[in-house]
Write a protein that holds these residues in place. Structure first.
Motif, mmCIF file in Angstrom:
data_model
loop_
_atom_site.group_PDB
_atom_site.id
_atom_site.type_symbol
_atom_site.label_atom_id
_atom_site.label_comp_id
_atom_site.label_asym_id
_atom_site.label_seq_id
_atom_site.Cartn_x
_atom_site.Cartn_y
_atom_site.Cartn_z
ATOM 1 N N GLU A 293 1.268 -2.301 -5.158
ATOM 2 C CA GLU A 293 1.119 -1.452 -6.334
ATOM 3 C C GLU A 293 1.681 -2.152 -7.574
ATOM 4 O O GLU A 293 1.046 -2.144 -8.640
ATOM 5 C CB GLU A 293 1.850 -0.123 -6.110
ATOM 6 C CG GLU A 293 1.709 0.865 -7.245
ATOM 7 C CD GLU A 293 2.473 2.160 -6.990
ATOM 8 O OE1 GLU A 293 2.674 2.889 -7.978
ATOM 9 O OE2 GLU A 293 2.867 2.433 -5.849
ATOM 10 N N GLN A 294 2.840 -2.779 -7.437
ATOM 11 C CA GLN A 294 3.445 -3.502 -8.564
ATOM 12 C C GLN A 294 2.574 -4.701 -8.961
ATOM 13 O O GLN A 294 2.371 -4.984 -10.140
ATOM 14 C CB GLN A 294 4.862 -3.965 -8.206
ATOM 15 C CG GLN A 294 5.867 -2.844 -8.132
ATOM 16 C CD GLN A 294 7.225 -3.323 -7.626
ATOM 17 O OE1 GLN A 294 7.380 -4.481 -7.239
ATOM 18 N NE2 GLN A 294 8.195 -2.419 -7.627
ATOM 19 N N HIS A 295 2.041 -5.408 -7.956
ATOM 20 C CA HIS A 295 1.169 -6.556 -8.213
ATOM 21 C C HIS A 295 -0.088 -6.099 -8.972
ATOM 22 O O HIS A 295 -0.494 -6.732 -9.960
ATOM 23 C CB HIS A 295 0.790 -7.246 -6.898
ATOM 24 C CG HIS A 295 -0.146 -8.402 -7.073
ATOM 25 N ND1 HIS A 295 0.247 -9.581 -7.659
ATOM 26 C CD2 HIS A 295 -1.471 -8.545 -6.763
ATOM 27 C CE1 HIS A 295 -0.783 -10.405 -7.685
ATOM 28 N NE2 HIS A 295 -1.845 -9.788 -7.145
ATOM 29 N N ILE A 296 -0.705 -5.020 -8.533
ATOM 30 C CA ILE A 296 -1.912 -4.502 -9.183
ATOM 31 C C ILE A 296 -1.581 -4.048 -10.604
ATOM 32 O O ILE A 296 -2.326 -4.325 -11.545
ATOM 33 C CB ILE A 296 -2.532 -3.364 -8.352
ATOM 34 C CG1 ILE A 296 -3.140 -3.944 -7.066
ATOM 35 C CG2 ILE A 296 -3.606 -2.625 -9.151
ATOM 36 C CD1 ILE A 296 -3.613 -2.907 -6.074
ATOM 37 N N ALA A 297 -0.435 -3.363 -10.775
ATOM 38 C CA ALA A 297 -0.029 -2.909 -12.103
ATOM 39 C C ALA A 297 0.190 -4.102 -13.032
ATOM 40 O O ALA A 297 -0.218 -4.086 -14.208
ATOM 41 C CB ALA A 297 1.236 -2.057 -12.017
ATOM 42 N N SER A 298 0.828 -5.154 -12.517
ATOM 43 C CA SER A 298 1.048 -6.342 -13.362
ATOM 44 C C SER A 298 -0.273 -7.037 -13.677
ATOM 45 O O SER A 298 -0.473 -7.545 -14.791
ATOM 46 C CB SER A 298 2.033 -7.304 -12.697
ATOM 47 O OG SER A 298 1.460 -7.909 -11.563
ATOM 48 N N GLU A 299 -1.208 -7.059 -12.731
ATOM 49 C CA GLU A 299 -2.526 -7.645 -12.975
ATOM 50 C C GLU A 299 -3.285 -6.843 -14.032
ATOM 51 O O GLU A 299 -3.935 -7.416 -14.912
ATOM 52 C CB GLU A 299 -3.344 -7.713 -11.674
ATOM 53 C CG GLU A 299 -2.843 -8.728 -10.665
ATOM 54 C CD GLU A 299 -3.004 -10.154 -11.156
ATOM 55 O OE1 GLU A 299 -4.032 -10.471 -11.784
ATOM 56 O OE2 GLU A 299 -2.092 -10.963 -10.899
ATOM 57 N N ILE A 300 -3.195 -5.514 -13.950
ATOM 58 C CA ILE A 300 -3.859 -4.663 -14.946
ATOM 59 C C ILE A 300 -3.244 -4.900 -16.317
ATOM 60 O O ILE A 300 -3.950 -5.026 -17.327
ATOM 61 C CB ILE A 300 -3.762 -3.173 -14.532
ATOM 62 C CG1 ILE A 300 -4.672 -2.915 -13.320
ATOM 63 C CG2 ILE A 300 -4.150 -2.263 -15.694
ATOM 64 C CD1 ILE A 300 -4.518 -1.536 -12.714
ATOM 65 N N GLU A 301 -1.914 -4.977 -16.372
ATOM 66 C CA GLU A 301 -1.218 -5.233 -17.632
ATOM 67 C C GLU A 301 -1.601 -6.603 -18.192
ATOM 68 O O GLU A 301 -1.882 -6.753 -19.386
ATOM 69 C CB GLU A 301 0.292 -5.157 -17.410
ATOM 70 C CG GLU A 301 1.105 -5.277 -18.675
ATOM 71 C CD GLU A 301 2.601 -5.183 -18.402
ATOM 72 O OE1 GLU A 301 3.350 -5.896 -19.092
ATOM 73 O OE2 GLU A 301 3.002 -4.415 -17.512
ATOM 74 N N SER A 302 -1.666 -7.593 -17.317
ATOM 75 C CA SER A 302 -2.057 -8.940 -17.737
ATOM 76 C C SER A 302 -3.500 -8.944 -18.236
ATOM 77 O O SER A 302 -3.813 -9.583 -19.252
ATOM 78 C CB SER A 302 -1.888 -9.906 -16.560
ATOM 79 O OG SER A 302 -2.373 -11.179 -16.893
ATOM 80 N N ALA A 303 -4.370 -8.243 -17.521
ATOM 81 C CA ALA A 303 -5.779 -8.170 -17.939
ATOM 82 C C ALA A 303 -5.895 -7.472 -19.289
ATOM 83 O O ALA A 303 -6.694 -7.875 -20.145
ATOM 84 C CB ALA A 303 -6.605 -7.442 -16.888
ATOM 85 N N GLU A 304 -5.111 -6.430 -19.509
ATOM 86 C CA GLU A 304 -5.134 -5.708 -20.784
ATOM 87 C C GLU A 304 -4.664 -6.623 -21.916
ATOM 88 O O GLU A 304 -5.271 -6.655 -22.992
ATOM 89 C CB GLU A 304 -4.259 -4.453 -20.698
ATOM 90 C CG GLU A 304 -4.272 -3.601 -21.941
ATOM 91 C CD GLU A 304 -5.619 -2.987 -22.243
ATOM 92 O OE1 GLU A 304 -5.878 -2.712 -23.425
ATOM 93 O OE2 GLU A 304 -6.439 -2.818 -21.317
ATOM 94 N N LYS A 305 -3.582 -7.383 -21.654
ATOM 95 C CA LYS A 305 -3.095 -8.328 -22.658
ATOM 96 C C LYS A 305 -4.170 -9.381 -22.951
ATOM 97 O O LYS A 305 -4.404 -9.743 -24.102
ATOM 98 C CB LYS A 305 -1.814 -9.009 -22.184
ATOM 99 C CG LYS A 305 -0.594 -8.129 -22.252
ATOM 100 C CD LYS A 305 0.639 -8.883 -21.763
ATOM 101 C CE LYS A 305 1.869 -7.990 -21.747
ATOM 102 N NZ LYS A 305 3.048 -8.697 -21.209
ATOM 103 N N SER A 306 -4.810 -9.867 -21.903
ATOM 104 C CA SER A 306 -5.870 -10.871 -22.072
ATOM 105 C C SER A 306 -7.032 -10.293 -22.872
ATOM 106 O O SER A 306 -7.606 -10.971 -23.730
ATOM 107 C CB SER A 306 -6.370 -11.358 -20.723
ATOM 108 O OG SER A 306 -5.362 -12.042 -20.037
ATOM 109 N N ARG A 307 -7.382 -9.032 -22.593
ATOM 110 C CA ARG A 307 -8.477 -8.382 -23.313
ATOM 111 C C ARG A 307 -8.124 -8.238 -24.791
ATOM 112 O O ARG A 307 -8.935 -8.534 -25.669
ATOM 113 C CB ARG A 307 -8.777 -7.009 -22.709
ATOM 114 C CG ARG A 307 -9.994 -6.320 -23.333
ATOM 115 C CD ARG A 307 -10.155 -4.903 -22.833
ATOM 116 N NE ARG A 307 -9.066 -4.038 -23.212
ATOM 117 C CZ ARG A 307 -8.918 -3.474 -24.414
ATOM 118 N NH1 ARG A 307 -9.777 -3.738 -25.375
ATOM 119 N NH2 ARG A 307 -7.911 -2.672 -24.661
#
Length: 172
Positions: free
Chosen positions: A49-63
Motif C-alpha cells: 500500500e505504501q509502495h503504491i501510494a508513493s508510486e501514485i505520488e511520484s506519478a502525480e509529481k511527474s504529471r
C-alpha cells in the motif's frame, strides 16, 4: 438390543469434550495463524500500500512536471514562431527595399545611357554634317574650277554635277 442401543446412543449423543477440544484447537490455530501468517501478510500488504501510494505520488509529481514542461515548450514554440515571423517580415522588407534600390539604380543608369547615346548621336550627326559640308564645299570648288575651265551647256553642267556627286559618293 441394549448393547446395540448403547452403541447407537453414544454415537448420536452430545459429546461436550470433543467440541471443547475442537474449540480450543481452533483458537490455538487462530492464534498461530495470526502470529505467523496474518501479521507478516498484513506487513506485506502495508508495504504494498505504501509502495503504491508513493508510486501514485511520484506519478502525480511527474504529471505536474510534464504539464509544466509542456506549457514552457508551448510558450517557447510560440515565441519562436513570432520571432520567425518577424525575421520573415524583416527579410521581405529588406528585399523590397533592395528591389526598389536596384530598380531605381537601373532606371538612373538607363537614363544616363540614353542621355549619353543622345549626346553621341548628336556629336556624330554634327560630324557627319561637317563632313558633308566639307565635301559639298570641295565639290563646289571642284565644280567651279571645272566650269571656269570650260564653258558648258546646261546639259553638260548637269552631267558634270552628277558625275562629281557620284565620285564623291564612291570616295566615302
Amino acid at each position: 438390543m441394549l448393547a446395540n442401543a448403547f452403541v447407537l446412543g453414544s454415537s448420536t449423543g452430545f459429546n461436550g469434550g470433543d467440541i471443547l477440544f475442537q474449540l480450543v484447537m481452533f483458537i490455538v490455530l487462530l492464534a498461530l495463524i495470526k502470529k505467523f501468517a496474518w501479521g507478516p501478510l498484513m506487513g506485506i500488504m502495508q508495504e504494498r500500500e505504501q509502495h503504491i501510494a508513493s508510486e501514485i505520488e511520484s506519478a502525480e509529481k511527474s504529471r505536474v512536471e510534464a504539464n509544466k514542461l509542456l506549457d514552457e515548450t508551448r510558450a517557447e514554440l510560440k515565441a519562436s514562431r513570432q520571432e520567425a515571423q518577424s525575421i520573415i517580415e524583416n527579410a521581405k522588407k529588406i528585399g523590397d527595399d533592395q528591389k526598389n534600390e536596384i530598380i531605381a539604380a537601373a532606371r538612373a543608369e538607363a537614363e544616363r545611357l540614353k542621355e549619353s547615346a543622345k549626346m553621341e548621336i548628336d556629336q556624330q550627326k554634327e560630324q557627319a554634317l561637317a563632313a558633308v559640308r566639307e565635301q559639298v564645299a570641295s565639290l563646289s570648288v571642284l565644280i567651279a574650277s571645272k566650269v571656269i575651265e570650260k564653258e558648258l551647256s546646261a546639259a553638260d553642267q548637269e552631267k558634270l554635277i552628277n558625275e562629281y556627286i557620284k565620285e564623291a559618293g564612291e570616295e566615302r
